[in-house]
Design an enzyme around this catalytic site. Structure first.
Site, PDB file in Angstrom:
ATOM      1  N   HIS A  12       4.821 -16.846  62.624  1.00 44.40           N
ATOM      2  CA  HIS A  12       6.036 -17.226  62.991  1.00 44.40           C
ATOM      3  C   HIS A  12       5.916 -19.025  63.118  1.00 44.40           C
ATOM      4  O   HIS A  12       5.518 -19.570  63.403  1.00 44.40           O
ATOM      5  CB  HIS A  12       6.853 -17.150  64.427  1.00 44.40           C
ATOM      6  CG  HIS A  12       7.986 -17.720  64.978  1.00 44.40           C
ATOM      7  ND1 HIS A  12       9.282 -17.360  64.989  1.00 44.40           N
ATOM      8  CD2 HIS A  12       8.698 -18.901  64.363  1.00 44.40           C
ATOM      9  CE1 HIS A  12      10.275 -17.865  64.992  1.00 44.40           C
ATOM     10  NE2 HIS A  12      10.076 -18.730  64.366  1.00 44.40           N
ATOM     11  N   HIS A  14       7.403 -22.870  60.899  1.00 45.29           N
ATOM     12  CA  HIS A  14       8.779 -23.471  60.103  1.00 45.29           C
ATOM     13  C   HIS A  14       7.833 -24.585  59.192  1.00 45.29           C
ATOM     14  O   HIS A  14       6.944 -25.713  59.591  1.00 45.29           O
ATOM     15  CB  HIS A  14       9.607 -24.005  60.661  1.00 45.29           C
ATOM     16  CG  HIS A  14      10.514 -23.220  61.417  1.00 45.29           C
ATOM     17  ND1 HIS A  14      12.117 -22.428  61.646  1.00 45.29           N
ATOM     18  CD2 HIS A  14      10.474 -22.582  62.806  1.00 45.29           C
ATOM     19  CE1 HIS A  14      12.185 -22.116  62.030  1.00 45.29           C
ATOM     20  NE2 HIS A  14      10.870 -21.984  63.078  1.00 45.29           N
ATOM     21  N   ARG A  16       8.646 -26.544  56.712  1.00 47.07           N
ATOM     22  CA  ARG A  16       9.907 -26.870  55.643  1.00 47.07           C
ATOM     23  C   ARG A  16       9.640 -27.103  54.309  1.00 47.07           C
ATOM     24  O   ARG A  16       9.172 -26.423  53.628  1.00 47.07           O
ATOM     25  CB  ARG A  16       9.943 -28.540  56.635  1.00 47.07           C
ATOM     26  CG  ARG A  16       9.745 -28.796  58.007  1.00 47.07           C
ATOM     27  CD  ARG A  16      11.289 -27.837  58.886  1.00 47.07           C
ATOM     28  NE  ARG A  16      11.791 -28.101  60.291  1.00 47.07           N
ATOM     29  CZ  ARG A  16      12.042 -26.856  60.823  1.00 47.07           C
ATOM     30  NH1 ARG A  16      12.349 -26.337  60.528  1.00 47.07           N
ATOM     31  NH2 ARG A  16      12.120 -27.493  61.942  1.00 47.07           N
ATOM     32  N   LYS A  98      14.871 -12.500  58.080  1.00 49.73           N
ATOM     33  CA  LYS A  98      15.283 -12.621  59.351  1.00 49.73           C
ATOM     34  C   LYS A  98      16.391 -13.521  59.376  1.00 49.73           C
ATOM     35  O   LYS A  98      16.927 -13.642  59.121  1.00 49.73           O
ATOM     36  CB  LYS A  98      14.541 -14.853  59.412  1.00 49.73           C
ATOM     37  CG  LYS A  98      14.352 -15.399  60.851  1.00 49.73           C
ATOM     38  CD  LYS A  98      13.565 -14.899  61.854  1.00 49.73           C
ATOM     39  CE  LYS A  98      14.251 -16.012  63.082  1.00 49.73           C
ATOM     40  NZ  LYS A  98      13.363 -16.620  63.144  1.00 49.73           N
ATOM     41  N   HIS A 135      16.186 -13.589  65.702  1.00 55.22           N
ATOM     42  CA  HIS A 135      16.273 -15.090  66.844  1.00 55.22           C
ATOM     43  C   HIS A 135      16.861 -14.609  68.063  1.00 55.22           C
ATOM     44  O   HIS A 135      18.446 -14.476  67.511  1.00 55.22           O
ATOM     45  CB  HIS A 135      16.668 -16.396  66.784  1.00 55.22           C
ATOM     46  CG  HIS A 135      16.407 -17.050  66.967  1.00 55.22           C
ATOM     47  ND1 HIS A 135      15.736 -18.805  66.810  1.00 55.22           N
ATOM     48  CD2 HIS A 135      17.659 -17.564  68.381  1.00 55.22           C
ATOM     49  CE1 HIS A 135      16.694 -19.309  68.363  1.00 55.22           C
ATOM     50  NE2 HIS A 135      17.447 -18.704  68.951  1.00 55.22           N
ATOM     51  N   HIS A 173       9.085 -15.330  68.941  1.00 57.71           N
ATOM     52  CA  HIS A 173       9.442 -16.099  70.333  1.00 57.71           C
ATOM     53  C   HIS A 173      10.504 -16.192  71.754  1.00 57.71           C
ATOM     54  O   HIS A 173      11.414 -16.644  72.040  1.00 57.71           O
ATOM     55  CB  HIS A 173       9.608 -17.723  69.880  1.00 57.71           C
ATOM     56  CG  HIS A 173      11.231 -17.983  69.343  1.00 57.71           C
ATOM     57  ND1 HIS A 173      12.690 -17.102  69.529  1.00 57.71           N
ATOM     58  CD2 HIS A 173      11.612 -18.150  67.848  1.00 57.71           C
ATOM     59  CE1 HIS A 173      13.358 -17.312  68.752  1.00 57.71           C
ATOM     60  NE2 HIS A 173      12.752 -17.808  67.295  1.00 57.71           N
ATOM     61  N   ASP A 245       5.868 -20.814  66.216  1.00 59.80           N
ATOM     62  CA  ASP A 245       7.324 -21.277  65.982  1.00 59.80           C
ATOM     63  C   ASP A 245       7.418 -23.216  66.043  1.00 59.80           C
ATOM     64  O   ASP A 245       7.883 -23.357  66.347  1.00 59.80           O
ATOM     65  CB  ASP A 245       8.078 -20.968  67.105  1.00 59.80           C
ATOM     66  CG  ASP A 245       9.028 -21.304  67.039  1.00 59.80           C
ATOM     67  OD1 ASP A 245       9.791 -21.281  65.674  1.00 59.80           O
ATOM     68  OD2 ASP A 245      10.512 -21.573  67.860  1.00 59.80           O
ATOM     69  N   ALA A 261      16.122 -29.385  68.275  1.00 61.23           N
ATOM     70  CA  ALA A 261      15.816 -28.582  68.718  1.00 61.23           C
ATOM     71  C   ALA A 261      14.160 -27.911  67.747  1.00 61.23           C
ATOM     72  O   ALA A 261      14.498 -27.458  67.206  1.00 61.23           O
ATOM     73  CB  ALA A 261      16.422 -26.360  69.451  1.00 61.23           C
TER      74      ALA A 261
HETATM   75  C1  NCD Z   1      13.540 -24.197  65.399  1.00 58.89           C
HETATM   76  C2  NCD Z   1      13.941 -24.808  63.356  1.00 58.89           C
HETATM   77  O1  NCD Z   1      13.355 -26.355  63.720  1.00 58.89           O
HETATM   78  O2  NCD Z   1      13.716 -24.682  62.506  1.00 58.89           O
HETATM   79  N1  NCD Z   1      14.013 -24.659  66.078  1.00 58.89           N
HETATM   80  C3  NCD Z   1      13.518 -24.437  67.339  1.00 58.89           C
HETATM   81  O3  NCD Z   1      13.830 -24.632  68.401  1.00 58.89           O
HETATM   82  N2  NCD Z   1      12.049 -23.388  67.532  1.00 58.89           N
HETATM   83  C4  NCD Z   1      14.729 -22.702  64.629  1.00 58.89           C
HETATM   84  C5  NCD Z   1      14.049 -21.972  65.237  1.00 58.89           C
HETATM   85  O4  NCD Z   1      13.130 -21.154  65.203  1.00 58.89           O
HETATM   86  O5  NCD Z   1      15.274 -21.109  66.596  1.00 58.89           O
HETATM   87 ZN    ZN Z   2      11.443 -21.173  64.459  1.00 55.36          ZN
END
Ligand code: NCD
Ligand code: ZN
Length: 341
Positions: A12, A14, A16, A98, A135, A173, A245, A261
């Protein structure tokens, strides 16, 4: 002291897009061979073509000499059709879809407000065996933010699992004992656990000053939940596997009146997981969690190469370049006791 593991994967992540990839891709590829790449870009990744294009941009950002296999996902928007699901399964590079409840987290505005509206798509996923990555939080403002995961299990996930028992589900997560229990009660499910949810609990974020770089969703919970996560992650149980995450945001977007977040954990994630497992006397279980359970769940081969960690302390850098801005690294400025060699 030295520890050699089958090379791990991150289930998992991100990454970007655009210039940020020049930071995020090498930071992950340094230790992880594969990663499930989240589709919450702007606009979200809702077609196979967009996912393949994104995968190419990720590989373009990979420094020569590094190997990395991005496993792509589609964003479950209400208009995602069963035919796109069939196209995704036929593609070699898409491993899941997702589900973001609409409004739950970063870039979730295009998510699903009501599961009934996507039931035909979910039925097709169950039929073809494409996993649903969830999520797991309700978004109802009347539900306290610390209860949103537990209420989701009751109100949304429980009924979904009853309705579609053959759907393959990863609860992403997880942050509560409730989720650990729920996952154990559904042996066909998987769950990812982040390193920050193993290291911290809500007082670390809120007592003695507010620490925006520990703010992520689902939000850190009380320490008894953190303890349940540690128990699950270090149990060796096949249902629980590593998913960082890692979710970078520029410092200016975190240290703000309304901060984003997400924690940027990728650069030292494996070292930090090793530290947690060692602290709890479970280093021998790290390989199952980090390198074996994930591919087994997804029906993919285990990696054949290895990574080696040594017990050597270093200080995590505070921040690094992130496009034209900077991003704070989780635990930046503090020591970590393991190093990858
Ligand atoms: C994630 C994000 O910034 O893309 N943020 C997070 O707090 N984990 C999105 C997510 O997985 O909730
Ligand atoms: Zn995430």
């Amino acid at each position: 002291m030295e520890l050699t593991l089958t090379r791990p994967d991150d289930w998992h992540l991100h990454l970007r897009d655009d210039a940020a990839l020049l930071t995020t891709v090498p930071d992950t590829a340094r230790t992880f061979h594969r990663a499930i790449v989240m589709p919450n870009l702007k606009p979200p990744v809702t077609t196979v073509e967009a996912a393949i294009g994104y995968r190419e941009r990720i590989l373009d950002a990979l420094p020569s000499g590094m190997s990395f296999d991005p496993l792509m996902t589609l964003y479950l928007a209400p208009e995602l059709s069963p035919s796109t699901i069939r196209e995704a399964v036929a593609s070699a590079h898409i491993q899941g879809v997702k589900l973001y409840p609409r409004g739950a987290t970063t870039n979730s505005d295009a998510g699903v407000a009501n599961l009934n509206g996507v039931m035909t798509t979910l039925e097709t996923m169950a039929e073809v065996g494409l996993p649903l990555l969830i999520h797991g939080e309700v978004t109802d403002r009347s539900i306290d933010i610390f209860d949103r995961e537990a209420v989701f299990l009751d109100k949304t996930l429980g009924p979904l699992m009853e309705r579609l028992p053959t759907l393959r589900v990863v609860l992403e997560h997880i942050t509560t004992e409730d989720s650990v229990d729920f996952v154990k009660a559904h042996p066909e499910m998987g769950a990812t656990i982040t390193v920050h949810h193993l290291m911290y609990e809500r007082n670390d974020m809120l007592a003695g000053g507010i620490r925006p770089h520990l703010y992520c969703l689902p939000i850190l919970k009380r320490s008894s939940h953190r303890d349940a996560l540690i128990e699950a992650a270090t149990s060796g149980e096949g249902q629980f596997f590593l998913g960082t995450d890692s979710a970078p945001h520029a410092i200016s977007d975190k240290e703000s009146d309304c901060g984003c977040a997400g924690c940027y954990t990728a650069p030292f994630a494996l070292e930090l997981y090793a530290e947690v497992f060692e602290t709890h006397g479970k280093l021998d279980r790290l390989e199952a969690f980090a390198s074996l359970n994930g591919p087994d769940f997804y029906g993919l081969p285990r990696n054949t190469d290895t990574v080696t960690l040594i017990k050597k302390e270093s200080i995590i850098p505070l921040a690094k370049a992130f496009g034209e801005k900077e991003v704070r690294i989780l635990r930046g400025g503090e020591p970590v006791t393991w190093s990858v060699i």
